[in-house]
Design a protein around this motif. Structure first.
Motif, mmCIF file in Angstrom:
data_model
loop_
_atom_site.group_PDB
_atom_site.id
_atom_site.type_symbol
_atom_site.label_atom_id
_atom_site.label_comp_id
_atom_site.label_asym_id
_atom_site.label_seq_id
_atom_site.Cartn_x
_atom_site.Cartn_y
_atom_site.Cartn_z
ATOM 1 N N GLY A 61 7.229 -9.192 1.959
ATOM 2 C CA GLY A 61 7.917 -10.594 2.395
ATOM 3 C C GLY A 61 9.407 -10.624 1.910
ATOM 4 N N TRP A 93 1.574 -11.203 11.309
ATOM 5 C CA TRP A 93 2.324 -10.567 10.131
ATOM 6 C C TRP A 93 1.373 -11.842 9.247
ATOM 7 C CZ3 TRP A 93 6.685 -12.453 7.142
ATOM 8 C CH2 TRP A 93 6.892 -12.214 6.054
ATOM 9 N N ASP A 95 1.390 -12.275 4.866
ATOM 10 C CA ASP A 95 2.273 -11.283 3.994
ATOM 11 C C ASP A 95 1.362 -11.798 2.976
ATOM 12 O OD1 ASP A 95 4.215 -9.321 2.434
ATOM 13 O OD2 ASP A 95 4.188 -10.860 1.206
ATOM 14 N N PRO A 100 4.321 -17.135 5.736
ATOM 15 C CA PRO A 100 5.444 -16.389 7.130
ATOM 16 C C PRO A 100 5.186 -17.744 7.336
ATOM 17 C CG PRO A 100 2.777 -17.010 8.153
ATOM 18 C CD PRO A 100 3.035 -16.718 5.753
#
Length: 220
Positions: A61, A93, A95, A100
């Motif tokens: 990330g 997504w 991470d 995020p």
């Protein structure tokens, strides 16, 4: 041979062949980053997110944020950011190394620029980091999606994040990172005495040198 530019040119050719798989694009991304081709690095990350979303955990990330942040602030850079964050959002997504929420804030901003407030509101609903949500509440550009929106009740969000952090710490007592998440969540609620007490407890219990045994990430 320490020639990332030449390597990048070769990886571009290999990745564009009909037989190319994700590995070729991952090498192309690495060489684009090392040779300073930020535009192609963004293109690679977008391509991987769109075609092989199950492999996104191989792209850290912080790397995504570093590359997109180095592009500057103009229409061309925003177009690349939109393509990447839109692909990441569509790929759901997540991470382990980075929340995020900053990416969804940026995607929501770009959607508002594109006059798509409905989708911007949908994306913004996935912002669950207290400080990111607060930054949107105080930024007039987001008024169309934050005003009178229960999802941006900062006190409620901060309380939910504290519950989440405490559950994480209880589930994984060997993680000092989880403890720091509890401290941050308490600070978001301005419960500073409690945050300090949690920190002091860790310091006291590891003063005998047992830190590395108690917490696998102690050295970090």
């Amino acid at each position: 041979l320490d020639d990332p530019a030449k390597a990048h040119a070769l990886f571009v050719r290999s990745s564009e062949s009909d037989e190319a798989e994700v590995t070729a694009w991952q090498y192309r991304l690495q060489s684009a980053d090392e040779s300073g081709d930020l535009v192609d690095a963004m293109h690679c990350m977008t391509e991987i997110a769109q075609r092989w979303p199950e492999t996104l955990d191989r792209i850290p990330g912080p790397m995504i944020w570093r590359i997109q942040g180095a592009l500057g602030e103009d229409a061309a850079a925003d177009a690349l950011r939109f393509d990447l964050f839109d692909a990441l959002y569509s790929a759901h997504w997540k991470d382990k190394r980075m929340d995020p929420s900053p990416a969804w804030r940026e995607l929501a901003r770009l959607l508002l620029v594109r006059a798509d407030p409905e989708r911007a509101k949908q994306v913004a609903a996935d912002v669950d980091d207290t400080r990111v949500a607060l930054s949107m509440r105080v930024d007039k550009r987001f008024d169309a999606i934050t005003t009178n929106n229960p999802a941006f009740d900062i006190e409620r969000l901060a309380a939910a994040n504290l519950d989440k952090a405490r559950a994480e710490a209880a589930h994984d007592p060997g993680s000092l990172t989880a403890v720091t998440h509890v401290i941050s969540a308490l600070m978001d609620l301005t419960r500073y005495d409690e945050a300090l007490r949690v920190a002091d407890e860790v310091i006291a219990t590891t003063a005998d040198g047992s830190g590395p045994r108690r917490f696998r990430d102690f050295s970090q």
